[in-house]
Design an enzyme around this catalytic site. Structure first.
Site, short mmCIF file in Angstrom:
data_model
loop_
_atom_site.label_atom_id
_atom_site.label_comp_id
_atom_site.label_asym_id
_atom_site.label_seq_id
_atom_site.Cartn_x
_atom_site.Cartn_y
_atom_site.Cartn_z
N GLY A 146 34.36 46.84 37.10
CA GLY A 146 33.31 45.93 36.67
C GLY A 146 33.76 44.49 36.60
N LEU A 151 32.21 42.13 38.03
CA LEU A 151 32.21 41.95 39.48
C LEU A 151 32.20 40.48 39.87
CD1 LEU A 151 29.67 44.73 40.59
CD2 LEU A 151 32.14 44.90 40.22
N GLY A 205 34.84 38.88 45.35
CA GLY A 205 35.80 39.79 45.99
C GLY A 205 35.22 41.21 46.03
N HIS A 206 34.70 41.67 44.89
CA HIS A 206 34.07 42.99 44.85
C HIS A 206 32.86 43.03 45.79
CE1 HIS A 206 35.76 42.95 40.58
NE2 HIS A 206 36.30 44.03 41.10
N GLN A 226 44.88 54.09 33.03
CA GLN A 226 45.72 53.20 33.82
C GLN A 226 46.20 51.98 33.02
OE1 GLN A 226 42.37 52.47 36.73
NE2 GLN A 226 43.25 50.43 36.84
N GLY A 260 40.31 46.28 47.59
CA GLY A 260 40.74 44.94 47.94
C GLY A 260 42.23 44.88 48.22
N ASP A 309 45.18 43.89 45.43
CA ASP A 309 45.98 44.94 44.79
C ASP A 309 46.69 45.71 45.89
OD1 ASP A 309 45.11 44.61 41.93
OD2 ASP A 309 43.18 44.90 42.88
N SER A 312 39.73 37.39 40.72
CA SER A 312 40.15 38.51 39.88
C SER A 312 39.27 38.52 38.64
CB SER A 312 41.62 38.31 39.46
OG SER A 312 41.92 39.13 38.35
N ARG A 323 40.29 39.18 35.87
CA ARG A 323 41.11 38.62 34.78
C ARG A 323 41.12 37.09 34.79
NH1 ARG A 323 44.17 43.66 35.66
NH2 ARG A 323 44.20 44.77 33.66
O1 PAF Z 1 41.30 48.07 41.27
C1 PAF Z 1 40.65 48.47 40.30
O2 PAF Z 1 39.70 47.84 39.82
C2 PAF Z 1 41.00 49.81 39.67
O3 PAF Z 1 42.37 50.00 39.65
C3 PAF Z 1 40.29 51.02 40.33
C4 PAF Z 1 40.72 51.20 41.76
C5 PAF Z 1 38.79 50.81 40.25
C6 PAF Z 1 40.64 52.29 39.55
O4 PAF Z 1 40.26 52.21 38.22
#
Ligand code: PAF
Length: 287
Positions: free
Chosen positions: A32, A34, A37-38, A62, A154, A157, A192, A194
């Site tokens: 999310g 977004l 990039g997304h 994660q 993307g 990462d 990003s 972030r």
């Molecule tokens: O890249 C991300 O946003 C996350 O690592 C992913 C691939 C959605 C998995 O939670």
């Protein structure tokens, strides 16, 4: 566009749409918040598939105990608007309880996919133990839930993309993984979720990450193939940021290279001080 949080409901809806519309299913997994990039991933998925699913799930498995799981931006309403504009069929936005079972919440453990130690415990994995196990686990779950034909990630990462490609190969998932180019702001900051943590001065400091990469790339294009020289050049530019790593790896193996002979990637992870809290950002460039 239907917004769905329940796994079985999503499965039934996909089945029904596949029966009426036919064709392939493209999945864009996200956490999310977004940004463009997304959206570039969603557009690519829309071009290549009859059915497009975007998942929005901030995946607890994660995140490490001292990471930003709680404060990670959650902007589902805006995300839904953006997906609607791109003609997404299903926005899958489950809660952690839709995805993980009671055992997980009680014991903080679930069945995990663990890629080989050397692949996950370097670069980003060095400072984020368990991160890529969590990523692979949720991605595999999303593959099983959606039964997608293609999934879009993307290239920012880059290690994540490499690891997911390896998982798909190692576990024989019948899914095509599509890596999409990094999308940058006008001043080259890699997009990003972030970046929303950055105040004005941190944002200015963060620019030194892409600046460092582009400087190294300029030198590489002039014929310098020695990784140590390229990394030193990048580090000299990386001012006002705490570099966690700056490395050059082979694009095929993700192993360090001393001299660049085949396609390589230079990757940087750095922490930027934003109003007293450190924001960790990553970026990379193809050499
Ligand atoms: O890249 C991300 O946003 C996350 O690592 C992913 C691939 C959605 C998995 O939670």
């Amino acid at each position: 566009m239907k917004i769905i949080s329940n796994v079985n409901e999503l499965r039934n809806e996909i089945k029904a749409l596949k029966t009426s519309k036919g064709g392939t299913v493209g999945l864009v997994p996200t956490m999310g918040a977004l940004h463009q990039g997304h959206i570039s991933l969603v557009k690519k998925a829309r071009q290549q598939n009859e059915i497009v699913i975007v998942s929005v799930f901030v995946n607890p498995t994660q995140f490490g105990p001292n990471e930003d799981y709680d404060k990670y931006p959650r902007t589902l309403e805006e995300d839904a608007k953006l997906c609607e504009e791109e003609n997404v069929d299903f926005l899958f936005a489950p809660s952690p309880r839709d995805i993980y079972d009671e055992y997980y919440f009680k014991n903080k453990e679930t069945t995990l996919i663990c890629p080989p130690y050397d692949v996950v415990n370097k670069l980003c994995g060095k400072s984020r133990p368990g991160h890529f196990d969590g990523v692979c686990t949720i991605v595999a779950k999303l593959f099983n839930i959606t039964k997608c034909d293609r999934a879009y990630f993307g290239k920012k990462d880059a290690q994540q993309l490499f690891i997911i490609q390896k998982m798909v190969k190692d576990l024989n998932f019948d899914i095509e993984i599509i890596g999409c180019p990094i999308v940058r702001e006008a001043d080259n900051l890699a997009m990003s979720s972030r970046n929303t943590y950055l105040d004005d001065s941190a944002r200015a400091d963060a620019l030194n990450i892409s600046k460092a990469l582009f400087c190294a790339k300029e030198l590489f294009d002039k014929g310098v193939k020695d990784s140590a020289i390229l990394i030193d050049t990048a580090l000299a530019v990386a001012k006002n940021i705490e570099v966690e790593y700056a490395e050059i790896v082979s694009m095929n193996t993700f192993e360090k290279v001393d001299t660049i002979e085949n396609k390589a990637l230079m990757l940087i992870a750095a922490r930027v001080n934003s109003n007293g809290s450190m924001v960790r950002l990553i970026d990379n460039i193809e050499l």
